[in-house]
Design an enzyme around this catalytic site. Structure first.
Site, PDB file in Angstrom:
ATOM      1  N   GLU A 107     -23.075 -58.687  13.290  1.00 31.93           N
ATOM      2  CA  GLU A 107     -22.611 -57.637  14.180  1.00 31.93           C
ATOM      3  C   GLU A 107     -23.351 -56.375  14.366  1.00 31.93           C
ATOM      4  OE1 GLU A 107     -18.565 -55.911  12.556  1.00 31.93           O
ATOM      5  OE2 GLU A 107     -19.567 -53.863  12.784  1.00 31.93           O
ATOM      6  N   SER A 154     -19.740 -54.139   7.780  1.00 32.16           N
ATOM      7  CA  SER A 154     -19.566 -55.338   7.765  1.00 32.16           C
ATOM      8  C   SER A 154     -20.779 -55.940   8.463  1.00 32.16           C
ATOM      9  CB  SER A 154     -18.588 -55.598   8.601  1.00 32.16           C
ATOM     10  OG  SER A 154     -17.387 -55.094   8.005  1.00 32.16           O
ATOM     11  N   ARG A 159     -14.603 -56.150  18.439  1.00 31.42           N
ATOM     12  CA  ARG A 159     -16.229 -55.813  18.178  1.00 31.42           C
ATOM     13  C   ARG A 159     -17.015 -56.077  19.506  1.00 31.42           C
ATOM     14  NH1 ARG A 159     -13.745 -54.080  14.442  1.00 31.42           N
ATOM     15  NH2 ARG A 159     -13.935 -54.317  12.169  1.00 31.42           N
TER      16      ARG A 159
HETATM   17  C1  FAD Z   1     -20.592 -47.965   5.476  1.00 32.11           C
HETATM   18  C2  FAD Z   1     -20.179 -48.374   6.919  1.00 32.11           C
HETATM   19  C3  FAD Z   1     -18.899 -48.823   7.378  1.00 32.11           C
HETATM   20  C4  FAD Z   1     -18.411 -49.197   8.643  1.00 32.11           C
HETATM   21  N1  FAD Z   1     -17.210 -49.592   9.043  1.00 32.11           N
HETATM   22  C5  FAD Z   1     -16.867 -49.815  10.243  1.00 32.11           C
HETATM   23  C6  FAD Z   1     -15.406 -50.325  10.622  1.00 32.11           C
HETATM   24  O1  FAD Z   1     -14.671 -49.993   9.850  1.00 32.11           O
HETATM   25  N2  FAD Z   1     -15.440 -50.661  11.724  1.00 32.11           N
HETATM   26  C7  FAD Z   1     -16.081 -50.842  12.910  1.00 32.11           C
HETATM   27  O2  FAD Z   1     -15.794 -51.083  14.066  1.00 32.11           O
HETATM   28  N3  FAD Z   1     -17.523 -50.373  12.401  1.00 32.11           N
HETATM   29  C8  FAD Z   1     -17.873 -50.046  11.185  1.00 32.11           C
HETATM   30  N4  FAD Z   1     -19.105 -49.738  10.874  1.00 32.11           N
HETATM   31  C9  FAD Z   1     -20.110 -49.659  12.013  1.00 32.11           C
HETATM   32  C10 FAD Z   1     -20.579 -48.498  12.676  1.00 32.11           C
HETATM   33  O3  FAD Z   1     -19.929 -47.381  11.980  1.00 32.11           O
HETATM   34  C11 FAD Z   1     -19.827 -48.521  14.095  1.00 32.11           C
HETATM   35  O4  FAD Z   1     -20.217 -49.610  15.025  1.00 32.11           O
HETATM   36  C12 FAD Z   1     -20.120 -46.982  14.896  1.00 32.11           C
HETATM   37  O5  FAD Z   1     -19.601 -47.018  16.067  1.00 32.11           O
HETATM   38  C13 FAD Z   1     -21.723 -46.877  15.161  1.00 32.11           C
HETATM   39  O6  FAD Z   1     -21.827 -45.466  15.625  1.00 32.11           O
HETATM   40  P1  FAD Z   1     -23.473 -45.129  15.769  1.00 32.11           P
HETATM   41  O7  FAD Z   1     -23.397 -43.738  16.351  1.00 32.11           O
HETATM   42  O8  FAD Z   1     -23.933 -45.117  14.128  1.00 32.11           O
HETATM   43  O9  FAD Z   1     -24.274 -46.047  16.689  1.00 32.11           O
HETATM   44  P2  FAD Z   1     -25.664 -46.726  16.598  1.00 32.11           P
HETATM   45  O10 FAD Z   1     -25.734 -47.461  15.258  1.00 32.11           O
HETATM   46  O11 FAD Z   1     -26.670 -45.354  16.861  1.00 32.11           O
HETATM   47  O12 FAD Z   1     -25.710 -47.573  18.011  1.00 32.11           O
HETATM   48  C14 FAD Z   1     -24.923 -48.709  18.085  1.00 32.11           C
HETATM   49  C15 FAD Z   1     -25.198 -49.061  19.433  1.00 32.11           C
HETATM   50  O13 FAD Z   1     -24.502 -48.299  20.259  1.00 32.11           O
HETATM   51  C16 FAD Z   1     -25.514 -47.807  21.230  1.00 32.11           C
HETATM   52  N5  FAD Z   1     -25.362 -46.633  21.507  1.00 32.11           N
HETATM   53  C17 FAD Z   1     -24.978 -45.458  20.720  1.00 32.11           C
HETATM   54  N6  FAD Z   1     -24.658 -44.412  21.313  1.00 32.11           N
HETATM   55  C18 FAD Z   1     -24.455 -44.689  22.640  1.00 32.11           C
HETATM   56  C19 FAD Z   1     -24.128 -43.843  23.932  1.00 32.11           C
HETATM   57  N7  FAD Z   1     -23.888 -42.472  23.888  1.00 32.11           N
HETATM   58  N8  FAD Z   1     -24.201 -44.652  24.864  1.00 32.11           N
HETATM   59  C20 FAD Z   1     -24.696 -45.729  25.322  1.00 32.11           C
HETATM   60  N9  FAD Z   1     -25.069 -46.631  24.180  1.00 32.11           N
HETATM   61  C21 FAD Z   1     -24.985 -46.041  22.786  1.00 32.11           C
HETATM   62  C22 FAD Z   1     -26.992 -47.980  20.516  1.00 32.11           C
HETATM   63  O14 FAD Z   1     -27.813 -48.472  21.536  1.00 32.11           O
HETATM   64  C23 FAD Z   1     -26.607 -49.300  19.850  1.00 32.11           C
HETATM   65  O15 FAD Z   1     -26.776 -50.517  20.523  1.00 32.11           O
HETATM   66  C24 FAD Z   1     -19.526 -49.280   9.684  1.00 32.11           C
HETATM   67  C25 FAD Z   1     -20.707 -48.771   9.459  1.00 32.11           C
HETATM   68  C26 FAD Z   1     -21.096 -48.466   7.769  1.00 32.11           C
HETATM   69  C27 FAD Z   1     -22.594 -48.049   7.499  1.00 32.11           C
END
Ligand code: FAD
Length: 339
Positions: free
Chosen positions: A335, A239, A166
Site C-alpha cells: 500500500e 496497513s 486505496r
Molecule cells: C498508524 C497509521 C495508520 C493509518 N491508517 C490509515 C487508514 O485507516 N486508512 C488509510 O486510508 N490510510 C491510513 N494510513 C496511511 C496514511 O495515513 C494515509 O495514506 C495518508 O493520507 C497519507 O498522508 P500523508 O500526508 O502522510 O502523505 P505522504 O505519505 O506524505 O504521501 C503519500 C503520497 O501522496 C503524495 N502526496 C502527498 N501530498 C500530496 C499533494 N498535496 N499533492 C499531490 N501528491 C501528494 C506523495 O507524493 C505520496 O505519493 C495510516 C498510516 C499510519 C502511519
C-alpha cells in the site's frame, strides 16, 4: 515569502517509518506560489520535484535525488451552508485529524469515521483514505490541483478523480498533479455510518445508545489507539498491504481449506480477503528480523524497531508476499508509496 531550500537533509523526521535517507534538496511549500517556485528551482537544478505531506504512507528505500517539497499550506473555510449541507475546504498542508476535529466542532458530520488517520488533507485523495466503512469519496465535493507540466490549475469533480479502494487518478498519474486544496460536503443532521461491527461494539461498551458524530469520532480514536502502533513511538506506515480482491472460485476453495477465512463478497462478484488474517495464518505476526518486523498485535503493520532501512523493510515485505502467494495463491499488493 520566498521558498527556503535546504540541501542534503535527513528525511527521518518526515516519514512515519523513521527511515533515515537523505534528500538532495528539501523545502516547505506554504502556498501555491511556493509550489511554482519549487518547480522552477527543480528545473534549474535539473532534479525531479517530489511532493509529500506527513510522510505517513511512504517507504523510502534509498536517498532521494530530488527536491522534496513538503506541503505546509494552512487554511480552513466554509464555502457554502444551506442549513443542512455544508461544503468546507481545507488547504493541502492541513493535518488531517485536527481538520476532522474542526468539522466536528462546527457541528458537521461525515468525517468522524476517518478520525485519527495520520497525514495531511492534500494526500487524502491520493489513495481515497478509508476506515470503519467510510472513504473520502463518500463525502468528497471537489479539489483543486496544479498541473505540473502546464502550470494550469484544474478543479476536479468526484467523477474525474476515479476513486477506488486505496486508489485514485492522482495515484495512477503519480507526479502529474499537486493537490492544493480539497472540498468536502458534510451535514448538519446526523447520518452516521455505523455498520462496522467493532465500532458498534465500542459504542455499546461506552454506553452510547444514540451516538453523535463526536461520539463516533471518540470511539474510532479509542479503537485505533489500541489497535495501531503510534508512529511517534514505533515507526510504521499503517496497513502495509492492501486487502486483496480474488475470484469467488478461489475464495470458495480457500474457505473450504480455512473455515476461518475472513472474506467480504463485493458487488462485482469478486471477494475481498483480509490481508492481515492471511499474514497471521502464515505465522508472520510478531516476526522480527533485525529492526524490521511485523507488529505483535497487528499482522498487517510492518514496523521499524529503530534503525531498519527501507530496503530491509521492503525485503521483509517481499518475503511475506512470496509466502502468501505460496500458501494461498493470493498476490498481496504493497500500500505505501515506494521511493
Ligand atoms: C498508524 C497509521 C495508520 C493509518 N491508517 C490509515 C487508514 O485507516 N486508512 C488509510 O486510508 N490510510 C491510513 N494510513 C496511511 C496514511 O495515513 C494515509 O495514506 C495518508 O493520507 C497519507 O498522508 P500523508 O500526508 O502522510 O502523505 P505522504 O505519505 O506524505 O504521501 C503519500 C503520497 O501522496 C503524495 N502526496 C502527498 N501530498 C500530496 C499533494 N498535496 N499533492 C499531490 N501528491 C501528494 C506523495 O507524493 C505520496 O505519493 C495510516 C498510516 C499510519 C502511519
Amino acid at each position: 515569502m520566498t521558498l527556503q531550500v535546504q540541501s542534503q537533509i535527513s528525511l527521518r523526521p518526515y516519514n512515519s517509518f523513521g527511515v533515515d535517507v537523505r534528500a538532495r534538496f528539501f523545502a516547505d511549500a506554504h502556498n501555491e506560489s511556493d509550489v511554482r517556485e519549487a518547480l522552477a528551482y527543480a528545473a534549474v537544478e535539473q532534479v525531479p520535484l517530489w511532493v509529500i505531506g506527513g510522510g505517513s504512507n511512504l517507504l523510502l528505500t534509498r536517498d532521494v535525488d530530488a527536491l522534496v517539497v513538503r506541503m505546509s499550506s494552512r487554511g480552513l473555510r466554509v464555502l457554502s451552508d444551506d442549513g443542512e449541507s455544508v461544503v468546507v475546504e481545507a488547504e493541502a498542508g492541513e493535518v488531517w485529524h485536527p481538520f476532522v476535529l474542526w468539522t466536528l466542532e462546527q457541528g458537521l458530520s461525515g468525517l468522524e469515521n476517518l478520525s485519527l488517520i495520520p497525514g495531511t488533507v492534500g494526500a487524502a485523495p491520493m489513495q481515497n483514505i478509508g476506515a470503519y466503512g467510510v472513504e473520502i469519496k463518500d463525502v468528497f465535493a471537489g479539489l483543486t490541483a496544479l498541473n505540473r507540466e502546464s502550470g494550469e490549475l484544474k478543479d476536479f469533480s468526484l467523477d474525474e478523480c476515479a476513486f477506488a479502494y486505496r486508489d485514485s487518478l492522482f495515484k495512477q498519474q503519480a507526479g502529474r498533479w499537486v493537490i492544493l486544496r480539497v472540498r468536502f460536503k458534510l451535514h448538519r443532521s446526523v447520518s452516521l455510518a455505523l455498520h462496522y461491527g467493532p465500532l458498534q461494539q465500542r459504542l455499546q461498551e461506552q454506553g452510547v445508545s444514540e451516538p453523535t458524530a463526536l461520539d463516533v469520532s471518540r470511539a474510532v480514536c479509542s479503537i485505533r489507539s489500541e489497535k495501531l502502533p503510534d508512529p511517534a513511538v514505533l515507526g510504521n506506515a499503517g496497513s502495509f498491504f492492501k486487502n486483496p480482491l480474488v475470484s469467488a472460485e478461489l475464495a470458495a476453495e480457500l474457505k473450504q481449506a480455512y473455515p476461518g477465512l475472513v472474506a467480504y463478497p463485493q458487488a462485482d462478484g469478486q471477494v475481498k480477503l483480509a490481508a492481515g488474517w492471511l499474514i497471521e495464518q502464515a505465522g508472520w505476526k510478531g516476526f522480527r528480523d533485525g529492526d524490521a518486523g511485523v507488529h505483535k498485535l497487528q499482522a498487517l503493520v510492518l514496523v521499524n524497531y529503530g534503525s531498519a532501512s527501507g530496503a530491509q523493510l521492503l525485503a521483509l515485505a517481499q518475503r511475506i508476499q512470496a509466502d502468501i502467494a505460496k500458501h494461498f495463491r493470493v498476490q498481496l499488493e504493497i500500500e505505501p508509496n515506494l521511493y
